[in-house]
Design an enzyme around this catalytic site. Structure first.
Site, PDB file in Angstrom:
ATOM      1  N   HIS A   1      33.650  57.524 -19.839  1.00 36.98           N
ATOM      2  CA  HIS A   1      32.345  57.341 -20.477  1.00 36.98           C
ATOM      3  C   HIS A   1      31.394  56.779 -19.430  1.00 36.98           C
ATOM      4  O   HIS A   1      31.502  55.628 -19.020  1.00 36.98           O
ATOM      5  CB  HIS A   1      32.478  56.391 -21.674  1.00 36.98           C
TER       6      HIS A   1
ATOM      7  N   LYS B   1      22.790  61.197 -27.830  1.00 39.51           N
ATOM      8  CA  LYS B   1      22.198  60.370 -26.779  1.00 39.51           C
ATOM      9  C   LYS B   1      22.841  60.725 -25.450  1.00 39.51           C
ATOM     10  O   LYS B   1      24.052  60.935 -25.378  1.00 39.51           O
ATOM     11  CB  LYS B   1      22.403  58.881 -27.083  1.00 39.51           C
TER      12      LYS B   1
ATOM     13  N   LYS C   1      23.327  59.571 -21.452  1.00 36.31           N
ATOM     14  CA  LYS C   1      23.262  58.479 -20.492  1.00 36.31           C
ATOM     15  C   LYS C   1      22.822  59.053 -19.148  1.00 36.31           C
ATOM     16  O   LYS C   1      23.564  59.806 -18.513  1.00 36.31           O
ATOM     17  CB  LYS C   1      24.636  57.832 -20.350  1.00 36.31           C
TER      18      LYS C   1
ATOM     19  N   ASP D   1      19.277  57.341 -22.688  1.00 39.18           N
ATOM     20  CA  ASP D   1      19.466  55.924 -22.403  1.00 39.18           C
ATOM     21  C   ASP D   1      19.524  55.767 -20.893  1.00 39.18           C
ATOM     22  O   ASP D   1      20.392  56.341 -20.238  1.00 39.18           O
ATOM     23  CB  ASP D   1      20.767  55.432 -23.047  1.00 39.18           C
TER      24      ASP D   1
ATOM     25  N   GLU E   1      15.599  54.950 -24.183  1.00 43.03           N
ATOM     26  CA  GLU E   1      16.164  53.612 -24.352  1.00 43.03           C
ATOM     27  C   GLU E   1      16.179  52.858 -23.029  1.00 43.03           C
ATOM     28  O   GLU E   1      16.681  53.350 -22.031  1.00 43.03           O
ATOM     29  CB  GLU E   1      17.590  53.730 -24.911  1.00 43.03           C
TER      30      GLU E   1
ATOM     31  N   ASP F   1      16.746  47.523 -25.548  1.00 41.27           N
ATOM     32  CA  ASP F   1      18.170  47.281 -25.784  1.00 41.27           C
ATOM     33  C   ASP F   1      18.631  46.083 -24.960  1.00 41.27           C
ATOM     34  O   ASP F   1      18.717  44.965 -25.458  1.00 41.27           O
ATOM     35  CB  ASP F   1      18.985  48.531 -25.450  1.00 41.27           C
TER      36      ASP F   1
ATOM     37  N   LYS G   1      22.318  44.769 -32.043  1.00 39.06           N
ATOM     38  CA  LYS G   1      23.727  44.669 -31.683  1.00 39.06           C
ATOM     39  C   LYS G   1      24.234  43.285 -32.072  1.00 39.06           C
ATOM     40  O   LYS G   1      23.688  42.267 -31.621  1.00 39.06           O
ATOM     41  CB  LYS G   1      23.929  44.900 -30.179  1.00 39.06           C
TER      42      LYS G   1
ATOM     43  N   GLU H   1      24.518  54.117 -33.748  1.00 38.97           N
ATOM     44  CA  GLU H   1      25.437  54.780 -32.818  1.00 38.97           C
ATOM     45  C   GLU H   1      26.822  54.121 -32.913  1.00 38.97           C
ATOM     46  O   GLU H   1      27.473  53.845 -31.908  1.00 38.97           O
ATOM     47  CB  GLU H   1      24.898  54.740 -31.386  1.00 38.97           C
TER      48      GLU H   1
END
Length: 374
Positions: free
Chosen positions: A23, A168, A170, A199, A225, A250, A274, A328
């Protein structure tokens, strides 16, 4: 008069779980995920379960799995053992007076106390927090392989299975033009069947972001983001005034007071919520209230928690009046193994929120023992 119900003991475990694929983030590539699982035992026999999880050791934030465990065992537990297990306000105020920061550890503790209280009252955590206004939360999926064709295939599979319709990407670690071309190709392939967000994980300068935001808008991207450093509030405010698509804060939100300052400065029209960043499910609702008062949209974020932290977040998000940008909460779907007897239920693009007492979960002791770090 019956004896008060008190907190008796804490148990913390570091749990290393494998993921379905690497990831990739701007600051780190994950090849597995590490959770800190917490059990708080109370004098009435009830055990509350919590989770504290961060991303990439210390690559993302100032707490690591190892520091979370040490600080819970060394500082949180002595503060709370012997205290009233039924009074969450008093317990967390005691933590506030004795411990600074450590919001990830704090979130795990608050989650476990909420789980215990829900079990004690026979109510799901969402109801302990005031009551759900939705039975499920829609969940976005992150396409993070870095390969355009593979990401398109993955998105098509998610749409076919009715698992996700918001995606989304990255970006930010590579060449900007190549990143934007990658995003544009994916959006073109998906068309109006799905939304695409990006993001940046703080990787861009303001100058880069000004140009890139226009090109991303032309590609059909719906939000950006955290494009700039979390410390660059003035830059975010300037960018927000000129960007043709909305920005989402974020990493800039490291606490409830941060959210108030960001709302005052007008850095972004969307906040990522979060529980780990604000200190727990109750704490995240305080940030949500600040955002709502300022007319800021809400997005239910994740630290890629496992099932415990994900369900804790979902219970909190279920109580919000508006959740315009959805969530998410896909952390458990990134893992090849779960430590619950029954994994969270995802269907029709949503994560369904349990209706049984507490968080509505049961740990699988055999799997927990198998993956717990010795």
């Amino acid at each position: 008069m019956s004896a008060p119900i008190t907190i008796q003991s804490f148990e913390t475990l570091i749990v290393d779980l494998p993921t379905i694929r690497p990831h990739k983030l701007a600051m780190h590539t994950m090849h597995g995920q590490t959770l800190v699982i917490l059990r708080i035992r109370c004098s009435d026999g009830i055990v509350g379960i919590g989770e504290a999880t961060t991303i990439g050791g210390l690559a993302y934030a100032g707490e690591s799995p190892e520091s979370i465990k040490i600080n819970i065992d060394t500082w949180f537990a002595p503060l709370l053992i012997g205290q009233d297990a039924t009074n969450l306000n008093a317990a967390m105020q005691r933590v506030d007076r004795g411990i600074r920061g450590n919001t990830f550890a704090r979130s795990g503790v608050e989650t476990a106390l909420l789980d215990a209280q829900g079990k004690r009252l026979g109510l799901p955590v969402a109801e302990v927090l005031g009551g759900r206004v939705r039975d499920g939360v829609e969940v976005a999926w992150t396409l993070a392989s870095g390969d355009t064709g593979r990401d398109i295939d993955e998105a098509e599979q998610m749409l076919d299975r009715r698992r996700h319709r918001h995606f989304k990407l990255k970006i930010g670690a590579g060449d900007v033009a190549r990143d934007i071309a990658h995003v544009a190709a994916i959006k073109k392939a998906l068309g109006e069947r799905a939304s695409v967000r990006v993001d940046i994980n703080q990787a861009w300068s303001e100058a880069v972001a000004i140009s890139a935001s226009r090109r991303l808008a032309e590609a059909g991207v719906e939000l950006i983001e955290q494009p700039l450093s979390r410390f660059d509030r003035a830059g975010m405010a300037r960018l927000n005034a000129h960007s043709p698509i909305p920005l989402m804060a974020d990493e800039a939100i490291e606490s409830v007071p941060d959210s108030f300052a960001l709302a005052q400065l007008g850095v972004a029209p969307i906040f990522a919520l979060k529980i780990a960043k604000t200190g727990g499910p109750r704490a995240v609702l305080r940030t949500a209230a600040i955002a709502e008062a300022a007319g800021i949209g809400l997005y239910g974020g994740t630290m890629l928690e496992g099932s415990v932290g994900t369900l804790a977040s979902a219970h909190a998000f279920a109580t919000l009046d508006k959740l315009e940008w959805h969530t998410e909460l896909f952390g458990p779907l990134l893992l090849t193994e779960d430590i619950l007897v029954e994994a969270p239920l995802y269907r029709d693009f949503q994560l369904m929120i349990p209706t049984t007492p507490g968080l509505g979960l049961e740990l699988d002791e055999q799997r927990l023992a198998r993956f717990a770090r010795r």
